[in-house]
Scaffold this motif. Sequence first.
Motif, PDB file in Angstrom:
ATOM      1  N   GLU A  29       0.646  -0.736  -0.194  1.00 59.12           N
ATOM      2  CA  GLU A  29       0.069   0.331  -0.210  1.00 59.12           C
ATOM      3  C   GLU A  29       1.126   1.497  -0.310  1.00 59.12           C
ATOM      4  OE1 GLU A  29      -2.254  -0.614   3.294  1.00 59.12           O
ATOM      5  OE2 GLU A  29      -4.320  -0.647   2.368  1.00 59.12           O
ATOM      6  N   LEU A  30       1.842   1.201   0.614  1.00 58.67           N
ATOM      7  CA  LEU A  30       3.148   2.213   1.167  1.00 58.67           C
ATOM      8  C   LEU A  30       3.567   2.784   0.007  1.00 58.67           C
ATOM      9  CD1 LEU A  30       4.027   4.447   3.005  1.00 58.67           C
ATOM     10  CD2 LEU A  30       5.987   2.787   3.407  1.00 58.67           C
ATOM     11  N   MET A  31       4.081   1.116  -1.157  1.00 56.49           N
ATOM     12  CA  MET A  31       4.220   1.127  -2.538  1.00 56.49           C
ATOM     13  C   MET A  31       4.139   2.250  -3.404  1.00 56.49           C
ATOM     14  SD  MET A  31       6.911  -1.896  -2.548  1.00 56.49           S
ATOM     15  CE  MET A  31       7.292  -2.814  -1.055  1.00 56.49           C
ATOM     16  N   LYS A  32       2.668   1.377  -3.229  1.00 50.12           N
ATOM     17  CA  LYS A  32       1.163   2.035  -4.351  1.00 50.12           C
ATOM     18  C   LYS A  32       1.364   3.462  -4.307  1.00 50.12           C
ATOM     19  CE  LYS A  32      -3.355   1.166  -6.354  1.00 50.12           C
ATOM     20  NZ  LYS A  32      -4.623   0.685  -5.712  1.00 50.12           N
ATOM     21  N   ALA A  33       1.018   3.876  -2.433  1.00 49.90           N
ATOM     22  CA  ALA A  33       0.482   5.518  -2.588  1.00 49.90           C
ATOM     23  C   ALA A  33       1.636   6.992  -3.224  1.00 49.90           C
ATOM     24  CB  ALA A  33      -0.093   5.380  -1.212  1.00 49.90           C
ATOM     25  N   ARG A  35       4.192   5.902  -5.372  1.00 54.24           N
ATOM     26  CA  ARG A  35       4.930   5.563  -6.571  1.00 54.24           C
ATOM     27  C   ARG A  35       6.435   4.993  -6.504  1.00 54.24           C
ATOM     28  NH1 ARG A  35       2.045   7.828 -11.261  1.00 54.24           N
ATOM     29  NH2 ARG A  35       3.696   6.345 -12.210  1.00 54.24           N
ATOM     30  N   ILE A  36       6.638   4.153  -5.155  1.00 50.13           N
ATOM     31  CA  ILE A  36       8.324   4.330  -4.906  1.00 50.13           C
ATOM     32  C   ILE A  36       8.459   2.969  -5.051  1.00 50.13           C
ATOM     33  CG2 ILE A  36       8.565   5.913  -3.537  1.00 50.13           C
ATOM     34  CD1 ILE A  36       7.143   4.130  -1.083  1.00 50.13           C
ATOM     35  N   ARG A  37       9.439   1.742  -4.946  1.00 48.56           N
ATOM     36  CA  ARG A  37       9.444   0.463  -5.655  1.00 48.56           C
ATOM     37  C   ARG A  37      10.157  -0.576  -4.083  1.00 48.56           C
ATOM     38  NH1 ARG A  37       9.529  -0.800 -11.876  1.00 48.56           N
ATOM     39  NH2 ARG A  37       8.466   0.641 -12.364  1.00 48.56           N
ATOM     40  N   ALA A  38      10.523   0.468  -3.255  1.00 41.97           N
ATOM     41  CA  ALA A  38      10.704  -0.457  -2.006  1.00 41.97           C
ATOM     42  C   ALA A  38      10.522  -0.032  -1.074  1.00 41.97           C
ATOM     43  CB  ALA A  38      12.560  -0.141  -2.038  1.00 41.97           C
TER      44      ALA A  38
END
Length: 120
Positions: A29-33, A35-38
């Motif tokens: 969820e954090l990655m999606k919100a 726009r990060i991959r790690a």
Amino acid sequence: MPSVKHCLSDKKSGVFSLPPSAPVFQALELMKANRIRAVLIIEGGVLLGIVTQGDCAIKVLLPGRSAHDTLVSEIMTRDPLTVKPAALLDQCMKVMVTRRIRHLPVLDNGVVTGVVSIGD
């Protein structure tokens, strides 16, 4: 050649992190919100590991585990390689290519100040 410090000054401020007790679903969820991959795994100000989208896919989703029931501490890469703000980006690129990784947490006197990625 620009340094890591210069690169971080051009990026959005902030470090995206979770405690080791967080479920993988929360990392996704954090990655999606954002726009990060790690996502960095930090507890008590100490960098413990890193979880990437690839970790989530290969270590959780592919084997059929639950992203809600699996903790990030179970799939994270422990004690990830780090760099200092004074490191040059070409040095970071060599490390990433040689070690086949895409993200390097940045530590300044033991404190996480950001992440440089292969895209930087």
